[in-house]
Design a protein around this motif. Structure first.
Motif, PDB file in Angstrom:
ATOM      1  N   LEU A 104       0.828  -1.218   0.000  1.00  0.00           N
ATOM      2  CA  LEU A 104       0.000   0.000   0.000  1.00  0.00           C
ATOM      3  C   LEU A 104       0.857   1.260   0.000  1.00  0.00           C
ATOM      4  O   LEU A 104       0.558   2.236  -0.694  1.00  0.00           O
ATOM      5  N   ARG A 105       1.935   1.237   0.783  1.00  0.00           N
ATOM      6  CA  ARG A 105       2.757   2.445   0.848  1.00  0.00           C
ATOM      7  C   ARG A 105       3.515   2.680  -0.458  1.00  0.00           C
ATOM      8  O   ARG A 105       3.739   3.821  -0.861  1.00  0.00           O
ATOM      9  N   LYS A 106       3.917   1.596  -1.111  1.00  0.00           N
ATOM     10  CA  LYS A 106       4.571   1.754  -2.415  1.00  0.00           C
ATOM     11  C   LYS A 106       3.588   2.330  -3.444  1.00  0.00           C
ATOM     12  O   LYS A 106       3.913   3.229  -4.213  1.00  0.00           O
ATOM     13  N   LYS A 107       2.366   1.797  -3.412  1.00  0.00           N
ATOM     14  CA  LYS A 107       1.366   2.221  -4.402  1.00  0.00           C
ATOM     15  C   LYS A 107       0.848   3.630  -4.153  1.00  0.00           C
ATOM     16  O   LYS A 107       0.629   4.379  -5.082  1.00  0.00           O
ATOM     17  N   TYR A 108       0.613   3.952  -2.879  1.00  0.00           N
ATOM     18  CA  TYR A 108      -0.114   5.189  -2.573  1.00  0.00           C
ATOM     19  C   TYR A 108       0.680   6.224  -1.791  1.00  0.00           C
ATOM     20  O   TYR A 108       0.321   7.395  -1.787  1.00  0.00           O
ATOM     21  N   GLY A 109       1.743   5.819  -1.096  1.00  0.00           N
ATOM     22  CA  GLY A 109       2.484   6.746  -0.251  1.00  0.00           C
ATOM     23  C   GLY A 109       3.228   7.799  -1.064  1.00  0.00           C
ATOM     24  O   GLY A 109       3.655   7.550  -2.195  1.00  0.00           O
ATOM     25  N   ASN A 115       2.666   8.696   4.315  1.00  0.00           N
ATOM     26  CA  ASN A 115       2.774   7.319   3.824  1.00  0.00           C
ATOM     27  C   ASN A 115       1.443   6.568   3.841  1.00  0.00           C
ATOM     28  O   ASN A 115       1.392   5.351   3.842  1.00  0.00           O
ATOM     29  N   SER A 116       0.358   7.321   3.837  1.00  0.00           N
ATOM     30  CA  SER A 116      -1.012   6.858   3.527  1.00  0.00           C
ATOM     31  C   SER A 116      -1.710   5.956   4.538  1.00  0.00           C
ATOM     32  O   SER A 116      -2.934   6.019   4.651  1.00  0.00           O
ATOM     33  N   VAL A 117      -0.962   5.082   5.201  1.00  0.00           N
ATOM     34  CA  VAL A 117      -1.630   4.172   6.136  1.00  0.00           C
ATOM     35  C   VAL A 117      -0.817   3.963   7.420  1.00  0.00           C
ATOM     36  O   VAL A 117       0.409   4.024   7.403  1.00  0.00           O
ATOM     37  N   HIS A 118      -1.556   3.703   8.480  1.00  0.00           N
ATOM     38  CA  HIS A 118      -0.955   3.272   9.746  1.00  0.00           C
ATOM     39  C   HIS A 118      -1.475   1.882  10.053  1.00  0.00           C
ATOM     40  O   HIS A 118      -2.637   1.574   9.765  1.00  0.00           O
ATOM     41  N   GLY A 119      -0.659   1.061  10.664  1.00  0.00           N
ATOM     42  CA  GLY A 119      -1.120  -0.243  11.151  1.00  0.00           C
ATOM     43  C   GLY A 119      -0.403  -0.594  12.431  1.00  0.00           C
ATOM     44  O   GLY A 119       0.809  -0.362  12.554  1.00  0.00           O
TER      45      GLY A 119
END
Ligand code: GDP
Length: 136
Positions: A104-109, A115-119
């Motif tokens: 996800l970070r490669k695609k959207y960050g 960096n678009s998402v946290h987990g």
């Protein structure tokens, strides 16, 4: 064998701003995650500081908290087998520049901060973070 876990995911302001939430939610679904709960919220700087308290001593702490409170975010309670680890794998490395293809970070960050998402990074932290947003 099933090892069902729950973890916290956040779609961060940079991704919500670019209207990527449906794409990202779909990525979770096709990777076997169930979205048990979700809400769109805009947290205050004080709430962001509380959420990221573990990073208090880091040089980027202030910017990180300003950023997370800069616009709406989507917080989700995700469930699947080994959810914590599987979500970290799907997200990819913290820095999108070095994240693996397909993550996800490669695609959207956009950058290490956007960096678009946290987990959640552990089962223990997942419980704490889920409580933070979904205590009912
Ligand atoms: P994560 O678990 O992969 O999100 O990474 P961390 O828990 O280490 O850091 C939390 C968040 O702080 C990351 O997602 C980044 O947005 C941000 N961050 C981490 N390291 C840096 C850094 O060196 N510089 C900046 N500007 N932000 C960082």
């Amino acid at each position: 064998m099933s090892n069902i876990e729950q973890t916290l995911s956040i779609i961060k302001p940079d991704a919500v701003e670019r209207n990527l939430q449906d794409k990202i939610k779909n990525e979770f679904k096709i990777n076997g995650f169930e979205i048990l709960q979700e809400k769109k919220i805009h947290i205050s700087k004080e709430e962001a500081e509380k959420f990221y308290k573990v990073h208090e001593s880091k040089p980027f702490y202030n910017d990180l908290c300003t950023y997370l409170s800069s616009g709406p975010i989507i917080v989700m309670k995700l469930q699947r087998s080994n959810a914590v680890l599987e979500n970290r794998k799907l997200m990819g490395a913290t820095n999108p520049e070095v994240a693996e293809e397909g993550t996800l970070r490669k695609k959207y960050g956009i950058s290490i901060d956007k960096n678009s998402v946290h987990g959640s990074d552990s089962i223990e932290n997942a419980e704490i973070e889920l409580d933070f947003f979904f205590k009912d």
